[in-house]
Motif scaffolding. Structure first.
Motif, PDB file in Angstrom:
ATOM      1  N   MET A  35      33.133  43.508  52.044  1.00 43.05           N
ATOM      2  CA  MET A  35      33.090  42.125  52.502  1.00 43.05           C
ATOM      3  C   MET A  35      34.094  41.283  51.707  1.00 43.05           C
ATOM      4  N   LYS A  36      34.707  40.334  52.369  1.00 41.74           N
ATOM      5  CA  LYS A  36      35.676  39.454  51.715  1.00 41.74           C
ATOM      6  C   LYS A  36      34.982  38.159  51.311  1.00 41.74           C
ATOM      7  N   VAL A  37      35.089  37.825  50.033  1.00 44.59           N
ATOM      8  CA  VAL A  37      34.467  36.618  49.508  1.00 44.59           C
ATOM      9  C   VAL A  37      35.498  35.828  48.717  1.00 44.59           C
ATOM     10  N   ALA A  38      35.204  34.555  48.460  1.00 45.33           N
ATOM     11  CA  ALA A  38      36.104  33.711  47.678  1.00 45.33           C
ATOM     12  C   ALA A  38      35.327  33.030  46.563  1.00 45.33           C
ATOM     13  N   VAL A  39      35.979  32.858  45.415  1.00 47.37           N
ATOM     14  CA  VAL A  39      35.367  32.205  44.262  1.00 47.37           C
ATOM     15  C   VAL A  39      36.311  31.126  43.757  1.00 47.37           C
ATOM     16  N   THR A  40      35.877  29.878  43.758  1.00 48.81           N
ATOM     17  CA  THR A  40      36.673  28.816  43.142  1.00 48.81           C
ATOM     18  C   THR A  40      36.270  28.701  41.676  1.00 48.81           C
ATOM     19  N   GLY A  41      37.234  28.361  40.825  1.00 48.95           N
ATOM     20  CA  GLY A  41      36.944  28.354  39.388  1.00 48.95           C
ATOM     21  C   GLY A  41      36.753  29.766  38.865  1.00 48.95           C
ATOM     22  N   ALA A  42      37.483  30.722  39.462  1.00 43.09           N
ATOM     23  CA  ALA A  42      37.273  32.136  39.174  1.00 43.09           C
ATOM     24  C   ALA A  42      37.672  32.543  37.762  1.00 43.09           C
ATOM     25  N   ALA A  43      38.530  31.766  37.110  1.00 44.66           N
ATOM     26  CA  ALA A  43      38.979  32.120  35.768  1.00 44.66           C
ATOM     27  C   ALA A  43      38.060  31.576  34.678  1.00 44.66           C
ATOM     28  N   GLY A  44      37.053  30.798  35.064  1.00 54.27           N
ATOM     29  CA  GLY A  44      36.141  30.215  34.089  1.00 54.27           C
ATOM     30  C   GLY A  44      35.089  31.194  33.605  1.00 54.27           C
ATOM     31  N   PHE A  45      34.167  30.690  32.817  1.00 56.66           N
ATOM     32  CA  PHE A  45      33.120  31.504  32.196  1.00 56.66           C
ATOM     33  C   PHE A  45      32.227  32.163  33.251  1.00 56.66           C
ATOM     34  N   VAL A  46      31.602  31.342  34.095  1.00 53.49           N
ATOM     35  CA  VAL A  46      30.757  31.895  35.154  1.00 53.49           C
ATOM     36  C   VAL A  46      31.614  32.657  36.161  1.00 53.49           C
ATOM     37  N   GLY A  47      32.790  32.116  36.483  1.00 55.97           N
ATOM     38  CA  GLY A  47      33.661  32.748  37.464  1.00 55.97           C
ATOM     39  C   GLY A  47      34.063  34.154  37.071  1.00 55.97           C
ATOM     40  N   THR A  48      34.425  34.362  35.805  1.00 52.14           N
ATOM     41  CA  THR A  48      34.810  35.690  35.335  1.00 52.14           C
ATOM     42  C   THR A  48      33.699  36.701  35.563  1.00 52.14           C
ATOM     43  N   ASN A  49      32.480  36.315  35.218  1.00 57.44           N
ATOM     44  CA  ASN A  49      31.353  37.221  35.364  1.00 57.44           C
ATOM     45  C   ASN A  49      30.961  37.437  36.822  1.00 57.44           C
ATOM     46  N   LEU A  66      31.016  40.945  41.677  1.00 58.76           N
ATOM     47  CA  LEU A  66      31.407  41.123  43.073  1.00 58.76           C
ATOM     48  C   LEU A  66      32.290  42.355  43.245  1.00 58.76           C
ATOM     49  N   VAL A  67      33.199  42.562  42.303  1.00 53.91           N
ATOM     50  CA  VAL A  67      34.051  43.755  42.342  1.00 53.91           C
ATOM     51  C   VAL A  67      33.194  45.008  42.182  1.00 53.91           C
ATOM     52  N   ALA A  68      32.251  44.975  41.237  1.00 59.21           N
ATOM     53  CA  ALA A  68      31.365  46.122  41.028  1.00 59.21           C
ATOM     54  C   ALA A  68      30.538  46.418  42.267  1.00 59.21           C
ATOM     55  N   ASP A  69      30.229  45.377  43.039  1.00 60.89           N
ATOM     56  CA  ASP A  69      29.448  45.547  44.269  1.00 60.89           C
ATOM     57  C   ASP A  69      30.304  46.001  45.447  1.00 60.89           C
ATOM     58  N   GLY A  70      31.615  46.114  45.226  1.00 55.97           N
ATOM     59  CA  GLY A  70      32.489  46.636  46.264  1.00 55.97           C
ATOM     60  C   GLY A  70      33.137  45.616  47.175  1.00 55.97           C
ATOM     61  N   HIS A  71      33.133  44.329  46.784  1.00 47.24           N
ATOM     62  CA  HIS A  71      33.708  43.287  47.631  1.00 47.24           C
ATOM     63  C   HIS A  71      35.189  43.058  47.326  1.00 47.24           C
ATOM     64  N   ASP A  72      35.908  42.577  48.324  1.00 49.39           N
ATOM     65  CA  ASP A  72      37.268  42.083  48.127  1.00 49.39           C
ATOM     66  C   ASP A  72      37.168  40.601  47.791  1.00 49.39           C
ATOM     67  N   VAL A  73      37.777  40.195  46.697  1.00 49.63           N
ATOM     68  CA  VAL A  73      37.589  38.842  46.175  1.00 49.63           C
ATOM     69  C   VAL A  73      38.888  38.049  46.223  1.00 49.63           C
ATOM     70  N   VAL A  74      38.818  36.852  46.818  1.00 54.60           N
ATOM     71  CA  VAL A  74      39.895  35.878  46.717  1.00 54.60           C
ATOM     72  C   VAL A  74      39.528  34.962  45.551  1.00 54.60           C
ATOM     73  N   ALA A  75      40.211  35.101  44.429  1.00 53.38           N
ATOM     74  CA  ALA A  75      39.907  34.347  43.215  1.00 53.38           C
ATOM     75  C   ALA A  75      40.826  33.134  43.142  1.00 53.38           C
ATOM     76  N   ILE A  76      40.230  31.951  43.158  1.00 53.92           N
ATOM     77  CA  ILE A  76      41.006  30.709  43.229  1.00 53.92           C
ATOM     78  C   ILE A  76      40.850  29.931  41.927  1.00 53.92           C
ATOM     79  N   ASP A  77      41.963  29.612  41.312  1.00 56.01           N
ATOM     80  CA  ASP A  77      41.947  28.813  40.083  1.00 56.01           C
ATOM     81  C   ASP A  77      43.366  28.315  39.836  1.00 56.01           C
ATOM     82  N   ARG A  78      43.510  27.484  38.820  1.00 54.30           N
ATOM     83  CA  ARG A  78      44.840  26.991  38.474  1.00 54.30           C
ATOM     84  C   ARG A  78      45.611  27.980  37.610  1.00 54.30           C
ATOM     85  N   VAL A  79      44.887  28.950  37.034  1.00 54.52           N
ATOM     86  CA  VAL A  79      45.518  29.978  36.203  1.00 54.52           C
ATOM     87  C   VAL A  79      44.919  31.333  36.550  1.00 54.52           C
ATOM     88  N   GLU A  80      45.673  32.395  36.239  1.00 52.09           N
ATOM     89  CA  GLU A  80      45.176  33.764  36.422  1.00 52.09           C
ATOM     90  C   GLU A  80      45.006  34.404  35.055  1.00 52.09           C
TER      91      GLU A  80
END
Length: 344
Positions: free
Chosen positions: A1-15, A20-34
């Motif tokens: 499944m394709k999901v998106a996370v805003t604030g993906a580089a933050g504390f909660v976002g990282t985890n 989500l990756v461990a669960d087998g999802h494709d993730v669109v990670a959105i943030d100002r930095v990678e």
């Protein structure tokens, strides 16, 4: 499944991304930095502003679930940027999700959207909300942000709201407020600390709770994601003990700290800190009991113990080189995703 996370580089976002990756999802990670540490092939990093509606709508194309984590945490009484991010930012992201036709929108709000200071001592999803002008801007903005989201729900967005308590634990490469204090204690640098208790929840359990809410939550409902009441002084002593470092010796009563806050708070502001403030003291003084029954029964939410989180945090800080040469006496090694889920 394709999901998106805003604030993906933050504390909660990282985890959350890790889970989500461990669960087998494709993730669109959105943030100002990678983050430099992120190299998972199933994660696509996008730099986007939450106020850029067109960019977000494009980013959400083909996405099943959006997890909105972007927020600005502050203990200040007034902060225009925090207010805008925590209110208009929610509306902007939700509108983009609606335009893109996503199935489910999960908003990560906060326990602070509930008024913890004037209630009965127990906080659940029916408790009074943070609308008093005397409350810190973060509390008021998180409640206002939920109201912004409800307006989009009324227009057809399928969304749920999660309200974590104080978040701590691994993985954390930038060190949140709570983790930063625990890290200092792990180095043996905290001879004394304030005597206060707050409900703390493992960040990995927050990630699992958010995922469960996306899968099983009821549209428009709030879910409190709490952990356990933790006496911060005891937590400081425990991490120092696990690292074989000197433990804090003295717990400062809140009554004493309240006397000196009017003097210390302005000085702290001069150095850009809001850790010592009337808001932080009030949060510890309230010490509400957080009722997570709704999340447990409807989502299958099961937070781990504070003892487990503290042991895992020390192992992570040691292995990532953030507490010097300390070797945890527990002998435990850290794994970023728990072998068994806390929410099922």
């Amino acid at each position: 499944m394709k999901v998106a996370v805003t604030g993906a580089a933050g504390f909660v976002g990282t985890n959350l991304v890790n889970q989500l990756v461990a669960d087998g999802h494709d993730v669109v990670a959105i943030d100002r930095v990678e983050p430099r540490a992120s190299r998972a092939s199933s994660v696509t990093w996008l730099r986007a502003d939450i106020f850029d509606a067109d960019a977000l709508t494009t980013a959400f194309d083909g996405v099943d679930t959006v997890y909105h984590l972007v927020a600005m945490i502050t203990l200040k009484q007034q902060d225009e940027l925090a207010w805008r991010i925590n209110t208009e930012g929610v509306a902007s992201t939700a509108r983009a999700a609606l335009a893109a036709g996503v199935r489910r929108f999960v908003h990560c709000s906060s326990i602070h959207s509930f008024d913890q200071y004037t209630d009965t001592g127990i906080v659940d999803e029916t408790s009074a909300r943070s609308q008093d002008a005397a409350l810190p801007v973060y509390d008021r903005s998180k409640w206002a942000g939920e109201q912004e989201l409800r307006a989009v729900i009324a227009d057809g967005l399928d969304a749920v709201i999660c309200n974590p308590t104080g978040v701590y634990g691994p993985v954390d490469h930038g060190l949140s407020r709570i983790n930063g204090m625990l890290s200092d204690a792990a180095r043996g640098r905290v001879p004394l600390f304030v005597d206060g208790t707050f409900d703390l929840v493992d960040v990995r359990d927050v990630a699992l709770g958010l995922i469960a809410a996306g899968e099983r939550g009821v549209t428009g409902e709030n879910y409190l994601l709490g952990g356990a009441p933790v006496r911060l002084f005891d937590a400081m002593r425990r991490v120092a003990q696990l690292c074989g470092r000197p433990q804090p010796l003295l717990a400062i009563p809140l009554s004493v700290l309240k006397v000196v806050v009017p003097v210390i708070e302005p000085i702290s502001h001069l150095f850009g800190s809001d850790l010592v403030s009337r808001a932080s003291i009030s949060a510890l003084e309230a010490q509400p009991v957080v009722d997570i029954t709704k999340a447990v029964t409807q989502l299958g939410y099961r937070p781990r113990t504070s003892e487990q989180t503290l042991a895992d945090l020390v192992a992570f800080l040691s292995e990532s080189g953030q507490i010097g040469s300390a070797k945890p006496t527990s002998g435990q090694r850290f794994s970023p995703v728990a072998p068994t889920s806390a929410a099922v």
